[in-house]
Design an enzyme around this catalytic site. Sequence first.
Site, PDB file in Angstrom:
ATOM      1  N   HIS A  73       0.836  -1.216   0.000  1.00 25.29           N
ATOM      2  CA  HIS A  73       0.000   0.000   0.000  1.00 25.29           C
ATOM      3  C   HIS A  73       0.859   1.250   0.000  1.00 25.29           C
ATOM      4  CE1 HIS A  73       0.736  -0.246   4.395  1.00 25.29           C
ATOM      5  NE2 HIS A  73       0.601   1.068   4.369  1.00 25.29           N
ATOM      6  N   ASP A  75       1.348   5.220   1.486  1.00 22.21           N
ATOM      7  CA  ASP A  75       1.049   6.236   2.497  1.00 22.21           C
ATOM      8  C   ASP A  75       1.045   7.604   1.820  1.00 22.21           C
ATOM      9  OD1 ASP A  75       1.155   4.237   4.399  1.00 22.21           O
ATOM     10  OD2 ASP A  75       2.969   4.972   5.398  1.00 22.21           O
ATOM     11  N   HIS A  79      -1.520  11.041   5.816  1.00 17.96           N
ATOM     12  CA  HIS A  79      -1.485   9.930   6.781  1.00 17.96           C
ATOM     13  C   HIS A  79      -0.807  10.366   8.071  1.00 17.96           C
ATOM     14  CE1 HIS A  79      -1.078   6.018   8.525  1.00 17.96           C
ATOM     15  NE2 HIS A  79       0.191   5.851   8.211  1.00 17.96           N
ATOM     16  N   HIS A 207       7.959   8.136   8.287  1.00 21.93           N
ATOM     17  CA  HIS A 207       6.623   8.741   8.157  1.00 21.93           C
ATOM     18  C   HIS A 207       6.719  10.254   8.364  1.00 21.93           C
ATOM     19  CE1 HIS A 207       5.133   4.586   8.901  1.00 21.93           C
ATOM     20  NE2 HIS A 207       4.044   4.987   8.298  1.00 21.93           N
TER      21      HIS A 207
HETATM   22 MN    MN Z   1       0.653   2.866   5.767  1.00 27.36          MN
END
Ligand code: MN
Length: 258
Positions: A73, A75, A79, A207
């Site tokens: 997947h 991001d 997110h 992230h």
């Molecule tokens: Mn993710």
Amino acid sequence: MTILNSLMAGLSDGSIRVIDLTNKLSPSTPTLRLPEPFENLIDFSLDEVSAYNDPGPFWKHHNIHTGEHIGTHLDAPIHWISGREGHDVSSIPVERLMGPAVVIDVSEQVDENPDFLLETDDVTAWEAEYGPLPENGWLLLRTGWDRYSQDQEAFLNADETGSHTPGISAEAALWLATETKLSGVGVETVGIDAGRGAELDPPFPVHYHFLGNDKYGITSLQNLDQLPPTGAMLVVAPLPITGGTGSPIRVLALVENA
Ligand code: MN
């Protein structure tokens, strides 16, 4: 011949191969398991509505149920809290989803240490051999972790101290996110941060820095061993979910036969 005609001829005659980097989606696809008190997404499932029977005599179709961040997947920037003002998955410019892929292979280091973190020095050493990281490109981290991609327990490799899977250091994440023109980073593990990413500063630095700098992350990739260090082209295809923070993706790599 036009460039596109050359590409299509290459696909047709096999001089360009398409490699699928995607894990299959099923209820048993390995997924992230957040510890208490955090809430987890649902796993993927199919729900039969008809199968050539009374509810639909000539057709079969299902409802699908899934979290956004399930299986292979993407991001999107929103997110993460650092990217909350950025693109949702439906508004990512599609040109940024197709581009050159480079592969940094650290599978030997990861065999020795599942908590291995890629450092900036590793990237600059790679660049000294293969050239600069490409604009609009994807840095793919080859760790060998895709060997566990059909086994939830092995994939997360968790013990009482948490999950032990490889990733990228906080310093390298900041450098890659701010000093390069990459579109994003791709990994073979369940998330773009290392298993012990919560212990880094900031927590979950890949992230934090990538999504906060209008870059993307893709996870649970497979078959990176079939890609050259440079020269492949990546096609990353998320569903355009309005307001979505991510989406399951199909990731295809185009590779020229030598
Ligand atoms: Mn993710």
